[in-house]
Motif scaffolding. Structure first.
Motif, PDB file in Angstrom:
ATOM      1  N   LYS A  45     -42.682  19.750  41.853  1.00  0.00           N
ATOM      2  CA  LYS A  45     -43.052  20.634  42.975  1.00  0.00           C
ATOM      3  C   LYS A  45     -43.057  22.083  42.513  1.00  0.00           C
ATOM      4  O   LYS A  45     -42.295  22.451  41.601  1.00  0.00           O
ATOM      5  CB  LYS A  45     -42.020  20.493  44.098  1.00  0.00           C
ATOM      6  CG  LYS A  45     -42.078  19.165  44.829  1.00  0.00           C
ATOM      7  CD  LYS A  45     -41.160  19.205  46.039  1.00  0.00           C
ATOM      8  CE  LYS A  45     -41.148  17.872  46.752  1.00  0.00           C
ATOM      9  NZ  LYS A  45     -40.550  16.799  45.882  1.00  0.00           N
ATOM     10  N   PRO A  46     -43.892  22.901  43.162  1.00  0.00           N
ATOM     11  CA  PRO A  46     -43.891  24.325  42.804  1.00  0.00           C
ATOM     12  C   PRO A  46     -42.487  24.927  42.976  1.00  0.00           C
ATOM     13  O   PRO A  46     -41.779  24.595  43.920  1.00  0.00           O
ATOM     14  CB  PRO A  46     -44.868  24.956  43.802  1.00  0.00           C
ATOM     15  CG  PRO A  46     -45.741  23.832  44.243  1.00  0.00           C
ATOM     16  CD  PRO A  46     -44.874  22.606  44.211  1.00  0.00           C
ATOM     17  N   GLY A  47     -42.113  25.769  42.037  1.00  0.00           N
ATOM     18  CA  GLY A  47     -40.797  26.416  42.082  1.00  0.00           C
ATOM     19  C   GLY A  47     -39.769  25.715  41.222  1.00  0.00           C
ATOM     20  O   GLY A  47     -38.739  26.296  40.862  1.00  0.00           O
ATOM     21  N   GLU A  48     -40.049  24.456  40.862  1.00  0.00           N
ATOM     22  CA  GLU A  48     -39.092  23.657  40.093  1.00  0.00           C
ATOM     23  C   GLU A  48     -39.081  24.083  38.622  1.00  0.00           C
ATOM     24  O   GLU A  48     -40.135  24.318  38.031  1.00  0.00           O
ATOM     25  CB  GLU A  48     -39.586  22.207  40.177  1.00  0.00           C
ATOM     26  CG  GLU A  48     -38.566  21.135  39.998  1.00  0.00           C
ATOM     27  CD  GLU A  48     -39.203  19.754  40.226  1.00  0.00           C
ATOM     28  OE1 GLU A  48     -39.152  18.958  39.286  1.00  0.00           O
ATOM     29  OE2 GLU A  48     -39.749  19.503  41.322  1.00  0.00           O
ATOM     30  N   PHE A  49     -37.908  24.171  38.031  1.00  0.00           N
ATOM     31  CA  PHE A  49     -37.809  24.420  36.588  1.00  0.00           C
ATOM     32  C   PHE A  49     -37.877  23.086  35.860  1.00  0.00           C
ATOM     33  O   PHE A  49     -37.263  22.113  36.292  1.00  0.00           O
ATOM     34  CB  PHE A  49     -36.500  25.143  36.246  1.00  0.00           C
ATOM     35  CG  PHE A  49     -36.558  26.617  36.544  1.00  0.00           C
ATOM     36  CD1 PHE A  49     -37.065  27.512  35.605  1.00  0.00           C
ATOM     37  CD2 PHE A  49     -36.147  27.109  37.780  1.00  0.00           C
ATOM     38  CE1 PHE A  49     -37.150  28.872  35.890  1.00  0.00           C
ATOM     39  CE2 PHE A  49     -36.226  28.473  38.069  1.00  0.00           C
ATOM     40  CZ  PHE A  49     -36.728  29.348  37.117  1.00  0.00           C
ATOM     41  N   VAL A  50     -38.651  23.044  34.775  1.00  0.00           N
ATOM     42  CA  VAL A  50     -38.768  21.807  34.008  1.00  0.00           C
ATOM     43  C   VAL A  50     -38.383  22.077  32.552  1.00  0.00           C
ATOM     44  O   VAL A  50     -38.464  23.208  32.073  1.00  0.00           O
ATOM     45  CB  VAL A  50     -40.207  21.221  34.064  1.00  0.00           C
ATOM     46  CG1 VAL A  50     -40.504  20.679  35.449  1.00  0.00           C
ATOM     47  CG2 VAL A  50     -41.249  22.250  33.650  1.00  0.00           C
ATOM     48  N   LYS A  51     -37.951  21.036  31.871  1.00  0.00           N
ATOM     49  CA  LYS A  51     -37.586  21.134  30.458  1.00  0.00           C
ATOM     50  C   LYS A  51     -38.721  20.561  29.619  1.00  0.00           C
ATOM     51  O   LYS A  51     -39.481  19.706  30.081  1.00  0.00           O
ATOM     52  CB  LYS A  51     -36.305  20.331  30.175  1.00  0.00           C
ATOM     53  CG  LYS A  51     -35.083  20.748  30.975  1.00  0.00           C
ATOM     54  CD  LYS A  51     -34.675  22.191  30.749  1.00  0.00           C
ATOM     55  CE  LYS A  51     -34.030  22.415  29.372  1.00  0.00           C
ATOM     56  NZ  LYS A  51     -33.702  23.862  29.198  1.00  0.00           N
ATOM     57  N   LYS A  52     -38.764  21.003  28.353  1.00  0.00           N
ATOM     58  CA  LYS A  52     -39.745  20.457  27.425  1.00  0.00           C
ATOM     59  C   LYS A  52     -39.591  18.934  27.366  1.00  0.00           C
ATOM     60  O   LYS A  52     -38.472  18.440  27.308  1.00  0.00           O
ATOM     61  CB  LYS A  52     -39.501  21.065  26.029  1.00  0.00           C
ATOM     62  CG  LYS A  52     -40.617  20.807  25.042  1.00  0.00           C
ATOM     63  CD  LYS A  52     -40.243  21.124  23.605  1.00  0.00           C
ATOM     64  CE  LYS A  52     -40.035  22.595  23.330  1.00  0.00           C
ATOM     65  NZ  LYS A  52     -40.087  22.903  21.880  1.00  0.00           N
ATOM     66  N   ARG A  53     -40.702  18.216  27.411  1.00  0.00           N
ATOM     67  CA  ARG A  53     -40.786  16.745  27.365  1.00  0.00           C
ATOM     68  C   ARG A  53     -40.383  16.061  28.663  1.00  0.00           C
ATOM     69  O   ARG A  53     -40.387  14.846  28.755  1.00  0.00           O
ATOM     70  CB  ARG A  53     -39.981  16.157  26.199  1.00  0.00           C
ATOM     71  CG  ARG A  53     -40.514  16.598  24.834  1.00  0.00           C
ATOM     72  CD  ARG A  53     -39.927  15.789  23.682  1.00  0.00           C
ATOM     73  NE  ARG A  53     -40.518  16.255  22.430  1.00  0.00           N
ATOM     74  CZ  ARG A  53     -40.072  17.302  21.732  1.00  0.00           C
ATOM     75  NH1 ARG A  53     -39.018  17.979  22.154  1.00  0.00           N
ATOM     76  NH2 ARG A  53     -40.682  17.673  20.624  1.00  0.00           N
ATOM     77  N   GLN A  54     -40.051  16.836  29.683  1.00  0.00           N
ATOM     78  CA  GLN A  54     -39.764  16.231  30.995  1.00  0.00           C
ATOM     79  C   GLN A  54     -41.066  15.742  31.618  1.00  0.00           C
ATOM     80  O   GLN A  54     -42.086  16.425  31.570  1.00  0.00           O
ATOM     81  CB  GLN A  54     -39.100  17.277  31.903  1.00  0.00           C
ATOM     82  CG  GLN A  54     -38.736  16.747  33.287  1.00  0.00           C
ATOM     83  CD  GLN A  54     -38.167  17.849  34.179  1.00  0.00           C
ATOM     84  OE1 GLN A  54     -37.510  18.782  33.690  1.00  0.00           O
ATOM     85  NE2 GLN A  54     -38.403  17.746  35.474  1.00  0.00           N
ATOM     86  N   GLU A  55     -41.027  14.554  32.221  1.00  0.00           N
ATOM     87  CA  GLU A  55     -42.243  14.017  32.856  1.00  0.00           C
ATOM     88  C   GLU A  55     -42.604  14.841  34.086  1.00  0.00           C
ATOM     89  O   GLU A  55     -41.763  15.116  34.936  1.00  0.00           O
ATOM     90  CB  GLU A  55     -42.030  12.552  33.246  1.00  0.00           C
ATOM     91  CG  GLU A  55     -43.303  11.933  33.805  1.00  0.00           C
ATOM     92  CD  GLU A  55     -43.169  10.440  34.136  1.00  0.00           C
ATOM     93  OE1 GLU A  55     -42.375   9.740  33.481  1.00  0.00           O
ATOM     94  OE2 GLU A  55     -43.872   9.990  35.058  1.00  0.00           O
TER      95      GLU A  55
END
Ligand SMILES: [Zn+2]
Length: 451
Positions: free
Chosen positions: A365-375
């Motif tokens: 969702k917009p606003g969410e922080f994601v990590k490298k290689r996270q789906e």
């Protein structure tokens, strides 16, 4: 009765935005309202007891600026400056703007602002690094700016790229950097420059050492058949009219342009932080179907019907594979986007963003922080796609760039990080802060090193 008339003759005046510094030719936006209209606008610069007229516009016979009763304020724009008052010196002054109402008395109203006269252009020094730039690729330059400036960055032909304070440096030091692109369609003889300007009309540019590697992008033919046109038109233009081919061409042209504008506009949704670390990752085990800036000739019944440039990589594995974030960042877009189908855009900070198109499903969702290689979703063929694949692209301050550089750790070290790194330290990726020498991951390189 007379009192009412006098009151209604008053012109309400406001300078918006306020003018605090006046240079050679400074724009003024005057908001004015008067039920009788205004027949004259005059401006003076007052300094050391002397008034110098710098603007006048009058049309006594007709209604120059007419305002209907209860009409909102109108904006009158003009410029004032030392161009029309050469004897005014840099220093303190007053800007006086006077309007004359279009009533029989010719009632006048004034707005007076304390201003600083500053005719000196900003002072700029670009770094001494060597900048090797690939046409269609990215580069970073640092510079120091001082004096009065309100906008500074890099200009490459018609494109401008913002600048930010160098991480770990105080904003007041004037030490800034600009991550910029040499856009794929910018002619190879264009010279990129650092620029700084202010609203008083002064601009300074500075050159820096660079070498451009012109690129010859590929040309490809893309055959169109009715089944594909039908699929695309049903999805992207369900209520449309006209024949199949013209509906398709509208999607391929107009909608493509609009979607790319939407992507470019996302540059304003960026963090002033390095959110990413290390090389960006490509969809694992994927087959490269198209390269960045391929020119595509669209063939229909043996005839060329369109030509467009493909601003990304098409990567395929099998249907519905997990699509991973190419690096750490924050999701700023996660929704359908025309030809890109279900689309995710991740901001990596300072205007660097990655784009994922044609997804079957979106998992963030917009606003969410994601990590490298996270789906972040699953691959698919939504939008303008003829089969299951990931459309992957990156952009720098709204200009799409060749992602191949960002997949390369050496390129990132040499072309990007080395220029942000003070001698004896490094920029920490996660927080954009300065880490002193001696940290185990220090990657300082001598100035001017290039590969
Ligand atoms: Zn694509």
């Amino acid at each position: 009765m007379i009192l009412l008339f006098v009151l209604s003759s008053t012109t309400a005046l406001r300078v918006d935005p306020p003018v605090r510094v006046v240079g050679t030719e400074t724009p003024v936006r005057l908001q004015a309202s008067n039920p009788h209209g205004i027949r004259r606008v005059t401006a003076w610069i007052e300094q050391d007891g002397q008034q110098h007229q710098v603007f006048e516009k009058a049309e006594p016979a007709t209604r120059f600026f007419f305002f209907g009763r209860n009409e909102p304020a109108r904006e009158i724009t003009f410029s004032v400056g030392t161009k029309d008052a050469p004897s005014v010196k840099d220093g303190k002054a007053r800007l006086i703007i006077e309007t004359t109402a279009n009533d029989f008395r010719g009632a006048t109203d004034r707005v007076v602002s304390d201003v600083e006269i500053n005719t000196r252009p900003p002072v700029l020094t670009a770094d001494g690094h060597q900048h090797y730039i690939n046409q269609g690729g990215s580069e970073l330059v640092t510079f120091t700016v001082s004096g009065y400036w309100t906008e500074a960055g890099v200009r490459v032909g018609k494109h401008t790229f913002r600048s930010f304070p160098v991480p770990g440096k105080d904003e007041s030091s004037g030490e800034r950097f600009s991550l910029f692109a040499f856009p794929w369609d910018t002619p190879a003889d264009i010279v990129p420059v650092v620029y700084a300007r202010n609203p008083s009309g002064a601009e300074t540019t500075a050159r820096f050492w660079f070498k451009l590697f012109p690129k010859k992008f590929r040309s490809r033919e893309l055959p169109l058949n009715d089944a594909f046109l039908q699929k695309v038109v049903n999805e992207l233009d369900p209520g449309g009219s006209g024949d199949l081919l013209s509906r398709y061409l509208k999607i391929n042209g107009e909608m493509r342009r609009q979607n790319n504008e939407t992507l470019a506009g996302l540059r304003h949704k960026t963090e002033q932080k390095v959110l990413w670390s290390g090389p960006f990752v490509q969809l694992s085990n994927s087959k490269v179907e198209s390269l960045f800036a391929d020119t595509r000739s669209y063939m229909y019944n043996g005839r060329k019907v369109d030509e467009q440039t493909h601003l990304g990589f098409d990567l395929s594995v099998v249907k519905n594979v997990p699509v991973a974030a190419s690096n750490d960042g924050r999701v700023i877009y996660a929704a359908p986007l025309g030809i890109y189908g279900n689309c995710v855009v991740i901001d990596h900070g300072y205007g660097l963003q990655s784009i994922y198109g044609h997804l079957n499903s979106i998992g963030v969702k917009p606003g969410e922080f994601v990590k490298k290689r996270q789906e972040i979703g699953r691959s698919g063929e939504t939008g303008l796609a003829g089969g299951d694949h990931l459309h992957f692209s990156m952009q720098v301050d709204g200009v799409q760039v060749n992602p191949i550089e960002w997949w390369d750790d050496h390129w990132i070290q040499d072309r990007i990080l080395s220029k942000l790194t003070p001698i004896g330290g490094e920029v920490s990726h996660a927080h954009g802060t300065y880490t002193p020498k001696g940290s185990p991951t220090a990657t300082a390189r001598p100035l001017g090193r290039a590969r």
